[in-house]
Design a protein around this motif. Structure first.
Motif, PDB file in Angstrom:
ATOM      1  N   VAL A   1      -2.832  37.291 -24.175  1.00  0.00           N
ATOM      2  CA  VAL A   1      -3.425  38.521 -24.701  1.00  0.00           C
ATOM      3  C   VAL A   1      -4.855  38.258 -25.150  1.00  0.00           C
TER       4      VAL A   1
ATOM      5  N   SER B   1      -3.301  48.299 -26.075  1.00  0.00           N
ATOM      6  CA  SER B   1      -2.090  48.087 -25.272  1.00  0.00           C
ATOM      7  C   SER B   1      -0.917  47.732 -26.180  1.00  0.00           C
TER       8      SER B   1
ATOM      9  N   CYS C   1      -3.131  33.836 -27.419  1.00  0.00           N
ATOM     10  CA  CYS C   1      -4.018  34.940 -27.824  1.00  0.00           C
ATOM     11  C   CYS C   1      -5.435  34.406 -27.901  1.00  0.00           C
TER      12      CYS C   1
ATOM     13  N   SER D   1      -7.333  39.487 -27.611  1.00  0.00           N
ATOM     14  CA  SER D   1      -7.535  40.359 -28.771  1.00  0.00           C
ATOM     15  C   SER D   1      -8.881  40.036 -29.419  1.00  0.00           C
TER      16      SER D   1
ATOM     17  N   ILE E   1       1.576  45.595 -27.079  1.00  0.00           N
ATOM     18  CA  ILE E   1       1.936  44.204 -26.769  1.00  0.00           C
ATOM     19  C   ILE E   1       3.438  43.955 -26.942  1.00  0.00           C
TER      20      ILE E   1
ATOM     21  N   HIS F   1      -5.653  43.478 -25.500  1.00  0.00           N
ATOM     22  CA  HIS F   1      -5.014  44.187 -26.603  1.00  0.00           C
ATOM     23  C   HIS F   1      -5.815  45.437 -26.966  1.00  0.00           C
ATOM     24  N   ASN F   2      -7.040  45.208 -27.429  1.00  0.00           N
ATOM     25  CA  ASN F   2      -7.919  46.326 -27.767  1.00  0.00           C
ATOM     26  C   ASN F   2      -9.047  46.327 -26.747  1.00  0.00           C
TER      27      ASN F   2
ATOM     28  N   PHE G   1      -1.805  42.948 -35.226  1.00  0.00           N
ATOM     29  CA  PHE G   1      -1.494  41.944 -34.214  1.00  0.00           C
ATOM     30  C   PHE G   1      -0.517  40.952 -34.824  1.00  0.00           C
TER      31      PHE G   1
END
Lengths: 372, 372, 372, 372
Positions: free
Chosen positions: B147, B127, B168, B149, B129, B118-119, B158
């Motif tokens: 993901v 990104s 996640c 994150s 998502i 994500h980051n 998020f």
């Protein structure tokens, strides 16, 4: 441990990491072994020991000393290892003779490791690691000796090199007096060699990923930085008192506790003389009385937290801890609270447990104090 | 977090555990998802996501956003998964269109999961998502969306449920402002179902071992008790400010930082507009100058710790963090230190970066302050 | 208390100051009285009480309950007040009848104040403040009643309004469980009125300088800001348990302690029944044995710090504290340590003190616990 | 400072007390002087200096450098001393020539002491103590030189012995970076001698009561034990950096701050060149603008707490602190916040203050850093 978080890739971190890795070697009493530190609790370090050394389908010999030995076996099963269990009655440490006999039958040397729990927290018994090493050698068996000393290390005597241990698993929250969150593997050259070509697929727990960065005090991924500050302080405190003095202090408290238990007319769970733990004493409740109800009473009335019985001995034992930063007065406070709660809860017992404990403490005075 | 360690099997612990598990759901913005908390750093939570859902030989699609995406892919490879990598230039988030095209070609639906960061802390790019979810759906592909994150959660927006994320992965030491040592999986019903019959052999990381004890606030093995106190406090602090206010604060500081970088005549590594991170800004050093020498200078002269460039961009970028408990004055102090160090180190640049940043901050005043 | 220092003239400070000033009124059990907080230890608050109400040459009546009453008298002498001392034997509280008789002889009403120590820390005796008030009234005498409750407040019952006290002096480091450094005056309207036109030249200690800023939670000069955070927390803790429950807890521990002392065949210094302190118990050493040598032994062997005998009873008594955050187990630990040290030091005594104390604790169970 | 409270009469305390008393001598730069530590804030130490040396009716000469000099004079008045004030305009330190002229007129040597404030916190000016000593000597006058360096000590140069100071008053909460609550007198032999036969009636503040117990590290009444731990740590930190390096650091930040103020087109309150304080810079608000409204704005928007104008300059100045644990980035953050708030509040000013400050910092690089 409440310091600012520092950059675990920055220049100041190397010293923190190096001090921790080197310091733990002195606690394990090893020069030849390598120490690995995981940001994980002890269960993670169990897994690390298994996945680095064993392949799926490998046979291992484990010994049922109690609840934690059973959990470790279950983990081995789940990871696909064929764990064989020598059954025990939860009232003593592992039996070296039984292990030797078992290994002698494995003439094909299929068994890859012998796994025993050093200090079984669920029962208060200590396994004779040196004897088990001797048993393996007597059987002429090449299996690795893997020891869980999560609750024993830094509280009862442990000697990695002298006892010929191959992998020792430990954690931060017992003898090292820290919050849970970091755990350890101490690994012999032989085990390193086995893991080089063997073990299971792994990443987080892999020893070989660690060795490069560890050489300069760093880690391959983010370590639990602040726990490492606490670890370095704990190691220094242990050496300030002297590891052997720490062990003697706990052993003496254990003797006094057993004297109290006997005077109450209750029974200590561990019945193997010489294998009673210095870390804790598990006590059997008289038939027909709930150990958990009693523990709740002690917590409510005296703010003393006793350990509970686990699985096979659930509700049948309570456990008195005497580890960490603990002194005579704290022990006597604890035993007095238990004696008062026994009376209040109308548990059949004789009075005089605290007096008996006090007699032991008075007689059995540490050399350091006696000299004063 | 410096409180006494409490018994993680005692009656008072349930509330600590329950508060942490429920609180993390609000941070992930999920009602349907389940949260798991590991005593491990973020790398462990990566492994947990993979071993619970994927079998050896399974195909997964990953996207090379930068250093951490690359490390996650390496972990997948080592665990026996066939990780396929859409190459990237490290200058933006993952490209949803490329992912859609890739999936459309997988008509047999062999790809079991799409994994994106994500980051991306190594580049300062985020990104998209939600777009990636849409891409998977447009391709009619059943792959899980997983993901990372770790460095995004609680710092940049998020939304687990709304964005249709399946797993996640996150950690304690970035937006949650804690020391490293605990990490998280947030898991959808679909991923839980996949893991029930699938995934690899596992024990420490197993989601299904957790669900029973978690239901009442407990854990199957020793949790990092004291980190949980800190976590509960961090969650309360985030909600006191308001998650969306936290995101806006970081985004505004990122805008001001980019204005400074442009005014200095330097280049921001992320060149995808709208994908710049609120957590940090990576800056390219002019050709012929060492970013690491510059970082060392800034640390020595101003006690400001800049992030280093990792692998492909090693020594080529420095990274300015603007996450956590950070305000306008702290940002301006940081940027002033960098501007002074640019001059001192004779790095070709224009002065006026701090003035440009200040202009952004003055213009772009948070609603809360503007109303005063 | 380890929080950042905040600006004691800033807007956030008002609430800290107001909470402290109002909270202390509930501890003094007063509605009519005013509380003043000094950045000073208790000795400073003694001086404040004297210089605000008395002029040089004024007569005051004091009562020799022990070491601290004697020190307060010396202070009065040095400040030029004519302090008259009713001699005492240090084995009980102040005698109300003797005070009444003394005042009756002062038909000219030259005596401006009667000063008594509420809880005499050097002897473990409590003076009957309500009786002394009645004695002053019975004598029809207008003298102010000034009480030192530095070590009594928040540990043994104290009622400013109900008992008609004019000035009460207290400090932070006993019942309020804080480090030393702040101290208090609680002042009646009558004493405020006396001080308005009277007292000595003064500045730092002046009550009237305080009233203006105090009204909004501020102070005329820099207060000990961080100690005030701790004070507010301590007040909240006391009310959470309930002040009367705190008093009962200490009184019960004092009863158990006396039972132990009697069983050892030793003598409690306080011999006035009903005046024994809940805060501490002073114990006479058998003739020919040094209390200080014994205290040193107890500290070395058991890490228990007993109080020393002061001036007249130096080396003749040791003092057992049972105040603050203290429970049954901690008391029993302390008494066990003392019993073991008596044996080790060959002090003539009978064993069985701890058993006697335990019997008191078992019989005399707090209502809250009995109900469980 | 968050350690357990230890017994201030116990054996371990001696070392804490001795370290503090000896350490403070190095901070005052004295070998001949005696240091006294009070559990009190700075105002108490002012009172201590006066009551130990002056009798009622004694004449003293004071100098109106600002608000704190005025408060000290008021205290002297209230204590019955005849304080004479050389008026000042609050825009510089005390004028040595004016003091010499004043003393020359006192041919009868009735003036017993000259009292000046070293660093006047309300204005940001420093008085030339060495010059004042020379002025007293030039006038052949025997008056004591008493200096308030509450906010100067350990931040700007102070030399007790070399400058011939007789009494220096200081406190814990400025250069020593501690919470308020302890304060100091440093006393010459001459002042000790004066106090032996003279001064006012006193008890809490009496120097001679202190000397006996202080000799072995103890105090005549309860000291602020935990503050002393902090003090010993602060002294060690100051010597680690080097006192002269600390002074240089603050002076450099003061120069940069003045450059910013000038660039904004605003005026520094202190207009005596060479007497500007390294501790703080007071800035005059343009006519018609409220300094307090501006300060409130800066606090709200940037969480920066500026000092307020006191009495004569109330609402007319704001004060920028640059003392304690402060570095270039923190200064630039502060100045940037002020510059942004000037814009937001529409205070007439030129931009470019931060750039000007930055230019000073870049040019004026500490030797230690320049060498790198």
């Amino acid at each position: 441990m409440s310091a600012q978080v520092i950059d675990h890739r920055g220049p100041d971190f190397a010293d923190v990491g190096k001090t921790a890795l080197d310091g733990m070697k002195t606690i394990f009493k090893t020069e030849a072994g390598r120490v690995f530190i995981y940001p994980a609790s002890g269960t993670g370090a169990w897994e690390a020991a298994l996945v680095n050394t064993l392949a799926e389908g490998d046979r291992v010999l484990m010994y049922e000393t109690g609840h934690f030995a059973t959990l470790w076996k279950k983990m081995a099963d789940r990871l696909g290892v064929r764990a064989e269990f020598i059954e025990g009655d939860w009232r003593g440490g592992a039996d070296a003779d039984a292990i030797e006999a078992y290994l002698r039958k494995d003439t094909a040397h299929e068994i890859k490791a012998v796994c025993v729990v050093h200090n079984e927290t669920s029962t208060g018994s200590v396994s004779p690691i040196a004897d088990i090493r001797a048993a393996i050698d007597a059987a002429g068996h090449p299996a690795l000796l893997m020891v869980d000393s999560i609750s024993g290390l830094a509280s009862v005597d442990f000697r990695f090199d002298e006892w010929g241990v191959d992998v020792c698993v430990s954690g931060s929250q017992k003898g090292l007096m820290l919050p849970p969150g970091i755990s350890f593997n101490c690994v012999s050259d032989k085990a390193m060699e086995v893991s080089r070509k063997g073990g299971m697929r792994r990443s987080y727990w892999d020893w070989h990923d660690m060795t490069g960065p560890n050489a300069t005090g760093y880690f391959p991924y983010t370590p639990a930085t602040n726990a490492l500050y606490g670890l370095n302080e704990a190691i220094a405190m242990l050496h300030e008192e002297g590891l052997d003095n720490v062990f003697a202090r706990h052993a003496r408290h254990a003797r006094a506790t057993r004297a109290a238990v006997r005077a109450w007319g209750l029974e200590v769970l561990c019945r193997q003389q010489g294998q009673e733990s210095g870390v804790l004493t598990a006590v059997l409740m008289p038939e027909g009385h709930s150990a958990d109800a009693f523990r709740a009473q002690v917590l409510r009335s005296f703010d003393i937290s006793l350990g509970n019985g686990l699985s096979k001995v659930a509700d049948k034992v309570f456990r008195i801890g005497h580890l960490g930063d603990f002194n005579d007065a704290m022990l006597m406070g604890t035993l007095s609270g238990i004696e008062m709660a026994l009376a209040k809860s109308r548990i059949p017992h004789s009075a005089g447990g605290t007096a008996a404990a006090m007699a032991v403490l008075e007689e059995d005075i540490p050399a350091a104090i006696a000299a004063e």
